[in-house]
Design a protein around this motif. Structure first.
Motif, PDB file in Angstrom:
ATOM      1  N   VAL A 261       0.860  -1.175   0.000  1.00  0.00           N
ATOM      2  CA  VAL A 261       0.000   0.000   0.000  1.00  0.00           C
ATOM      3  C   VAL A 261       0.905   1.237   0.000  1.00  0.00           C
ATOM      4  CG1 VAL A 261      -1.825   1.258   1.191  1.00  0.00           C
ATOM      5  CG2 VAL A 261      -1.775  -1.245   1.271  1.00  0.00           C
ATOM      6  N   VAL A 262       0.840   1.989  -1.081  1.00  0.00           N
ATOM      7  CA  VAL A 262       1.690   3.165  -1.246  1.00  0.00           C
ATOM      8  C   VAL A 262       0.924   4.408  -0.795  1.00  0.00           C
ATOM      9  CG1 VAL A 262       3.134   4.476  -2.839  1.00  0.00           C
ATOM     10  CG2 VAL A 262       2.722   2.032  -3.248  1.00  0.00           C
ATOM     11  N   ILE A 263       1.532   5.193   0.072  1.00  0.00           N
ATOM     12  CA  ILE A 263       0.916   6.421   0.580  1.00  0.00           C
ATOM     13  C   ILE A 263       1.639   7.617  -0.018  1.00  0.00           C
ATOM     14  CG2 ILE A 263       0.275   7.730   2.634  1.00  0.00           C
ATOM     15  CD1 ILE A 263      -1.020   5.004   2.590  1.00  0.00           C
ATOM     16  N   ASP A 264       0.894   8.495  -0.680  1.00  0.00           N
ATOM     17  CA  ASP A 264       1.520   9.685  -1.251  1.00  0.00           C
ATOM     18  C   ASP A 264       0.453  10.740  -1.500  1.00  0.00           C
ATOM     19  OD1 ASP A 264       3.679  11.193  -2.141  1.00  0.00           O
ATOM     20  OD2 ASP A 264       3.415  10.588  -4.225  1.00  0.00           O
ATOM     21  N   GLY A 265       0.868  12.008  -1.451  1.00  0.00           N
ATOM     22  CA  GLY A 265      -0.061  13.112  -1.636  1.00  0.00           C
ATOM     23  C   GLY A 265       0.016  13.700  -3.031  1.00  0.00           C
ATOM     24  N   LYS A 266      -1.107  14.279  -3.467  1.00  0.00           N
ATOM     25  CA  LYS A 266      -1.177  14.947  -4.763  1.00  0.00           C
ATOM     26  C   LYS A 266      -1.932  16.257  -4.607  1.00  0.00           C
ATOM     27  CE  LYS A 266      -2.715  14.440  -9.558  1.00  0.00           C
ATOM     28  NZ  LYS A 266      -3.347  15.776  -9.602  1.00  0.00           N
TER      29      LYS A 266
ATOM     30  N   SER B 186      -0.404  -1.100  -5.111  1.00  0.00           N
ATOM     31  CA  SER B 186       0.386  -1.080  -6.343  1.00  0.00           C
ATOM     32  C   SER B 186       0.128  -2.295  -7.221  1.00  0.00           C
ATOM     33  CB  SER B 186       1.882  -0.995  -6.002  1.00  0.00           C
ATOM     34  OG  SER B 186       2.304  -2.129  -5.259  1.00  0.00           O
ATOM     35  N   GLU B 187      -0.112  -3.467  -6.611  1.00  0.00           N
ATOM     36  CA  GLU B 187      -0.308  -4.679  -7.412  1.00  0.00           C
ATOM     37  C   GLU B 187      -1.620  -4.655  -8.187  1.00  0.00           C
ATOM     38  OE1 GLU B 187       1.838  -6.104  -3.585  1.00  0.00           O
ATOM     39  OE2 GLU B 187       0.315  -4.640  -4.151  1.00  0.00           O
ATOM     40  N   ASN B 188      -2.649  -4.033  -7.629  1.00  0.00           N
ATOM     41  CA  ASN B 188      -3.983  -4.069  -8.227  1.00  0.00           C
ATOM     42  C   ASN B 188      -4.422  -2.754  -8.836  1.00  0.00           C
ATOM     43  OD1 ASN B 188      -3.906  -5.963  -5.637  1.00  0.00           O
ATOM     44  ND2 ASN B 188      -5.281  -6.907  -7.119  1.00  0.00           N
ATOM     45  N   HIS B 189      -3.624  -1.695  -8.658  1.00  0.00           N
ATOM     46  CA  HIS B 189      -3.963  -0.360  -9.181  1.00  0.00           C
ATOM     47  C   HIS B 189      -5.309   0.119  -8.643  1.00  0.00           C
ATOM     48  CE1 HIS B 189      -0.598  -1.085 -11.832  1.00  0.00           C
ATOM     49  NE2 HIS B 189      -1.203  -2.116 -12.383  1.00  0.00           N
ATOM     50  N   ILE B 190      -5.487  -0.038  -7.332  1.00  0.00           N
ATOM     51  CA  ILE B 190      -6.754   0.323  -6.696  1.00  0.00           C
ATOM     52  C   ILE B 190      -6.499   1.305  -5.563  1.00  0.00           C
ATOM     53  CG2 ILE B 190      -8.620  -0.562  -5.213  1.00  0.00           C
ATOM     54  CD1 ILE B 190      -8.603  -3.101  -6.873  1.00  0.00           C
ATOM     55  N   VAL B 191      -7.294   2.368  -5.517  1.00  0.00           N
ATOM     56  CA  VAL B 191      -7.243   3.318  -4.402  1.00  0.00           C
ATOM     57  C   VAL B 191      -8.130   2.775  -3.279  1.00  0.00           C
ATOM     58  CG1 VAL B 191      -7.757   5.663  -3.637  1.00  0.00           C
ATOM     59  CG2 VAL B 191      -6.856   5.274  -5.939  1.00  0.00           C
ATOM     60  N   VAL B 192      -7.543   2.605  -2.101  1.00  0.00           N
ATOM     61  CA  VAL B 192      -8.293   2.032  -0.981  1.00  0.00           C
ATOM     62  C   VAL B 192      -8.587   3.061   0.102  1.00  0.00           C
ATOM     63  CG1 VAL B 192      -7.531  -0.342  -1.359  1.00  0.00           C
ATOM     64  CG2 VAL B 192      -6.132   1.190   0.046  1.00  0.00           C
TER      65      VAL B 192
ATOM     66  N   LEU C  46      -7.792   2.293   7.374  1.00  0.00           N
ATOM     67  CA  LEU C  46      -7.517   1.057   6.643  1.00  0.00           C
ATOM     68  C   LEU C  46      -7.210  -0.093   7.589  1.00  0.00           C
ATOM     69  CD1 LEU C  46      -5.038   2.598   4.020  1.00  0.00           C
ATOM     70  CD2 LEU C  46      -7.520   2.353   3.794  1.00  0.00           C
ATOM     71  N   ASP C  47      -7.576  -1.287   7.169  1.00  0.00           N
ATOM     72  CA  ASP C  47      -7.163  -2.498   7.866  1.00  0.00           C
ATOM     73  C   ASP C  47      -5.880  -2.980   7.193  1.00  0.00           C
ATOM     74  OD1 ASP C  47      -6.808  -4.856   9.184  1.00  0.00           O
ATOM     75  OD2 ASP C  47      -8.613  -5.839   8.429  1.00  0.00           O
ATOM     76  N   ILE C  48      -4.731  -2.558   7.722  1.00  0.00           N
ATOM     77  CA  ILE C  48      -3.457  -2.793   7.045  1.00  0.00           C
ATOM     78  C   ILE C  48      -2.717  -4.020   7.564  1.00  0.00           C
ATOM     79  CG2 ILE C  48      -3.182  -0.363   6.475  1.00  0.00           C
ATOM     80  CD1 ILE C  48      -1.209  -0.123   8.799  1.00  0.00           C
ATOM     81  N   GLU C  49      -3.334  -4.807   8.418  1.00  0.00           N
ATOM     82  CA  GLU C  49      -2.652  -5.974   8.983  1.00  0.00           C
ATOM     83  C   GLU C  49      -2.107  -6.868   7.872  1.00  0.00           C
ATOM     84  OE1 GLU C  49      -3.449  -9.775  11.982  1.00  0.00           O
ATOM     85  OE2 GLU C  49      -4.895  -8.115  11.881  1.00  0.00           O
ATOM     86  N   GLY C  50      -0.817  -7.157   7.946  1.00  0.00           N
ATOM     87  CA  GLY C  50      -0.182  -8.027   6.969  1.00  0.00           C
ATOM     88  C   GLY C  50       0.286  -7.332   5.707  1.00  0.00           C
ATOM     89  N   ALA C  51      -0.026  -6.036   5.549  1.00  0.00           N
ATOM     90  CA  ALA C  51       0.373  -5.287   4.355  1.00  0.00           C
ATOM     91  C   ALA C  51       1.750  -4.653   4.560  1.00  0.00           C
ATOM     92  CB  ALA C  51      -0.657  -4.211   4.032  1.00  0.00           C
TER      93      ALA C  51
ATOM     94  N   HIS D 142       6.698   1.295  -5.149  1.00  0.00           N
ATOM     95  CA  HIS D 142       6.558   2.566  -4.442  1.00  0.00           C
ATOM     96  C   HIS D 142       6.299   3.714  -5.413  1.00  0.00           C
ATOM     97  CE1 HIS D 142       7.266   5.615  -1.373  1.00  0.00           C
ATOM     98  NE2 HIS D 142       8.122   6.206  -2.190  1.00  0.00           N
ATOM     99  N   TRP D 143       6.893   3.645  -6.587  1.00  0.00           N
ATOM    100  CA  TRP D 143       6.732   4.717  -7.570  1.00  0.00           C
ATOM    101  C   TRP D 143       5.524   4.507  -8.471  1.00  0.00           C
ATOM    102  CZ3 TRP D 143       9.049   9.153  -6.968  1.00  0.00           C
ATOM    103  CH2 TRP D 143      10.193   9.186  -6.149  1.00  0.00           C
ATOM    104  N   SER D 144       4.810   3.408  -8.290  1.00  0.00           N
ATOM    105  CA  SER D 144       3.642   3.156  -9.139  1.00  0.00           C
ATOM    106  C   SER D 144       2.546   4.198  -8.911  1.00  0.00           C
ATOM    107  CB  SER D 144       3.086   1.746  -8.883  1.00  0.00           C
ATOM    108  OG  SER D 144       2.563   1.633  -7.560  1.00  0.00           O
ATOM    109  N   ILE D 145       2.480   4.753  -7.702  1.00  0.00           N
ATOM    110  CA  ILE D 145       1.433   5.750  -7.445  1.00  0.00           C
ATOM    111  C   ILE D 145       1.672   7.004  -8.287  1.00  0.00           C
ATOM    112  CG2 ILE D 145       2.586   6.869  -5.478  1.00  0.00           C
ATOM    113  CD1 ILE D 145      -0.231   6.994  -4.161  1.00  0.00           C
TER     114      ILE D 145
END
Length: 366
Positions: A102-107, A130-136, A158-163, A292-295
């Protein structure tokens, strides 16, 4: 039903004064973006020419919503409700974030901050798989300097357990790293000059120690060739143990040298990261660095170039945030329709063919 995704959005408009169903209007806005539209006028045009083909506003065959109708709507709807629709759609394809990056970044929403208004404008902090190209998830903030505050707020949604959570250097903070570990997730954090002591220690560690593993990866795209060489070290190679002790759970240091051949010149950059994971293979961390740069490459670039988000001048009320969220939902719908065409060409095809658009919506589980 096509408009089902927006059915749960509360309608706070005055009863008896509204001609069109809220869910229909939001669905028309979504379809307009999918078909290459850009603004409220395009939404009004789509409503007039094509909405009834999809069973929308069919109970008012003599009228169609005006651009002002869409402007009032987008300004007033609670952005948290539109965000919830985006997240719920993503969950149809992704039940859990475990073992995902899960990539965190601001725009920055550039169109909301003209100089004459003296405003710094809105930023949106995005959480992107990044793997699924989905905003969560996303978090609105008024100033880029507030990212340090906004990141924990976004993670709380978010439920980030295991991510594995990856964040650029502004989020490389001790309390954020601890927050991620407390949530039973892993961190992959960029290291730059904002963490001077840590940055110097990581540079020296790679300067004076032999990497425990290395890996190289090459990508060719858009007329350029990129080679990423990744090296990893155990965190205990940091000489200053006080610096090491400040960072909770720190296990691995990562250094990635990226060389991009543009044909007429080559650009080289070195990026460094820290991680609480102790996986022994550099190829794994090279994959995280690329993810990381996929976002930037997949989300922000497409919002700006494909959807022309930077050109949007909607500023009233919640409009800028709501329109950005609907663009992201449109992008997810388009990306689920995998073919050889670019996103831009898929939008053009959807604007020409109801059959193509219908097939796209079916694959996106609408």
């Amino acid at each position: 039903m096509l408009n089902e995704i927006f059915m749960t959005v509360p309608d706070h408009r005055v009863t008896g004064r509204c001609t069109y169903a809220l869910s229909d209007l939001l669905t028309i806005a979504l379809l307009t973006y999918i078909c290459g539209g850009e603004d409220y006028v395009d939404m009004s045009e789509f409503a007039y020419y094509r909405a009834r083909d999809f069973g929308l506003i069919a109970d008012r065959p003599d009228r169609s919503p005006s651009p002002d109708t869409f402007e009032r709507l987008m300004s007033a709807v609670d952005p948290d409700e539109i965000e919830r629709c985006l997240v719920e759609h993503g969950r149809k394809f992704l039940d859990t974030l475990a073992e995902k990056q899960v990539v965190i970044d601001g725009k920055k929403l550039r169109g909301t901050s003209p100089k004459q208004h003296g405003s710094k404008g809105d930023y949106i902090m995005n959480a992107y798989v990044s793997e699924n190209h989905i905003v969560v998830g996303q978090q609105r903030l008024k100033d880029k300097e507030n990212e340090i505050v906004a990141i924990p707020q976004l993670l709380e949604k978010l439920d980030i357990e295991g991510a594995t959570i990856s964040i650029d250097a502004i989020g490389t903070q001790i309390n954020i790293a601890q927050n991620i570990l407390d949530r039973k997730a892993h961190y992959f954090l960029a290291v730059k000059d904002n963490q001077g002591a840590l940055n110097e220690q990581v540079i020296d560690a790679f300067r004076y120690n032999k990497p425990t593993d290395s890996a190289s990866q090459m990508d060719a795209d858009h007329g350029r060739i990129e080679i990423r060489d990744c090296r990893i070290l155990k965190a205990d190679t940091i000489e200053d143990k006080d610096v090491l002790a400040r960072w909770p759970g720190l296990k691995t240091l990562v250094e990635v040298t990226s060389s991009v051949d543009y044909g007429d010149h080559t650009a080289t950059a070195v990026r460094r990261y820290i991680s609480d994971e102790d996986y022994p293979k550099a190829a794994y961390f090279n994959m995280l660095a690329r993810g990381h740069w996929s976002i930037e490459n997949q989300l922000h670039w497409n919002l700006d170039v494909t959807f022309l988000e930077d050109a949007c001048r909607a500023r009233k009320g919640y409009a800028s945030l709501n329109l950005s969220t609907i663009r992201k939902l449109a992008m997810q719908v388009i990306k689920e329709h995998v073919d050889k065409s670019s996103l831009k060409k898929r939008r053009f095809k959807a604007s020409l063919s109801n059959d193509y658009l219908t097939d796209m919506l079916l694959k996106a589980k609408f």
